[in-house]
Scaffold this motif. Sequence first.
Motif, PDB file in Angstrom:
ATOM      1  N   PHE A  13      18.205  97.916  50.568  1.00  0.00           N
ATOM      2  CA  PHE A  13      18.632  99.268  50.943  1.00  0.00           C
ATOM      3  C   PHE A  13      19.958  99.238  51.711  1.00  0.00           C
ATOM      4  N   SER A  14      20.121  98.271  52.588  1.00  0.00           N
ATOM      5  CA  SER A  14      21.375  98.197  53.346  1.00  0.00           C
ATOM      6  C   SER A  14      22.555  97.891  52.432  1.00  0.00           C
ATOM      7  N   VAL A  15      22.359  97.018  51.442  1.00  0.00           N
ATOM      8  CA  VAL A  15      23.420  96.703  50.467  1.00  0.00           C
ATOM      9  C   VAL A  15      23.779  97.943  49.652  1.00  0.00           C
TER      10      VAL A  15
ATOM     11  N   VAL B 281      14.002  85.598  44.716  1.00  0.00           N
ATOM     12  CA  VAL B 281      13.402  86.930  44.621  1.00  0.00           C
ATOM     13  C   VAL B 281      12.794  87.127  43.242  1.00  0.00           C
ATOM     14  N   ASN B 282      13.536  86.737  42.210  1.00  0.00           N
ATOM     15  CA  ASN B 282      13.038  86.881  40.834  1.00  0.00           C
ATOM     16  C   ASN B 282      11.749  86.093  40.625  1.00  0.00           C
TER      17      ASN B 282
ATOM     18  N   GLU C 190      11.305  91.935  53.676  1.00  0.00           N
ATOM     19  CA  GLU C 190      12.665  91.713  54.164  1.00  0.00           C
ATOM     20  C   GLU C 190      13.690  91.935  53.063  1.00  0.00           C
ATOM     21  N   TRP C 191      13.375  91.503  51.846  1.00  0.00           N
ATOM     22  CA  TRP C 191      14.301  91.712  50.725  1.00  0.00           C
ATOM     23  C   TRP C 191      14.488  93.200  50.443  1.00  0.00           C
TER      24      TRP C 191
ATOM     25  N   LEU D 276       9.023 100.595  42.954  1.00  0.00           N
ATOM     26  CA  LEU D 276      10.069 100.380  43.952  1.00  0.00           C
ATOM     27  C   LEU D 276      10.996  99.244  43.516  1.00  0.00           C
ATOM     28  N   PHE D 277      10.427  98.117  43.090  1.00  0.00           N
ATOM     29  CA  PHE D 277      11.236  97.001  42.587  1.00  0.00           C
ATOM     30  C   PHE D 277      12.202  97.471  41.511  1.00  0.00           C
TER      31      PHE D 277
END
Length: 255
Positions: free
Chosen positions: A218-220, A184-185, A212-213, A152-153
């Motif tokens: 997905f929204s971005v 995140v990284n 949350e990320w 997924l990532f």
Amino acid sequence: MREIQNKLKEIAADKNIHLLYACETGSRAWGFPSPDSDYDVRFIYRHDTQWYLSLSKHKDSIELMEDELDATGWDLRKCLLLLNRSNVPLIERFQSPIIYWEEPGFKADFKKLIAGYYNPVAVFFHHYSLAIKFWEEIKEQPDYRLKSLFYLFRSLLSCNWIIHDDSVLPMDIEGLMKYSREEVNTSIRELITLKSAQPESYRHPWDFDIKEWIIHSFSVLDRAKPSLKVNKPGMNALNDYFLKTVYANHNHRNS
């Protein structure tokens, strides 16, 4: 590496093919292997000229599974037809950091073709569909296999690369982190370290910030879809390359 190279030579002799290129794909090449990860070897080959001149339809792939080795080969003509559709697994093979075999000059020539046929919108939706698949698989679970999370990532990071960069995206997860936030990284790198010490069966509990990320990503991506670029160059360059390669081999054998 030597054992894999020897196995590739055996396959070439047994199938009467000419190896052009072979590399590692999967988690070892993507940068997040587990101790018991398989070796996912992918290779490209060609036949003698006469094979391509028959009206009969021939099998254009080779598969071998043996112990930890998962090997798949594609015929050159199949590869060129797939490249016309900007096939992601094919393109990725030429970004692999682990090369087992290369016919001199083949990788450089093929990468030039890739540069002309790389279609960002096709690659984006390939990875977007994979991201949806793995998200649906794990989002309601209290814990998950790290392998699924990393798939997924990798697809989310690939899509994020495409909305920021027109160039062919890298294969490895570290390269794909270029356009994501450093916090995140850092979390992803910590999970890579954990995965490197755990078997494929290991299950990991959810981290709120990671979840949350993923939702935010997905929204971005959904907002970016309408601006994706399309590339449709036609078949001429692929056809020319195919004829040049096949008949060059024919002329060499008959000179």
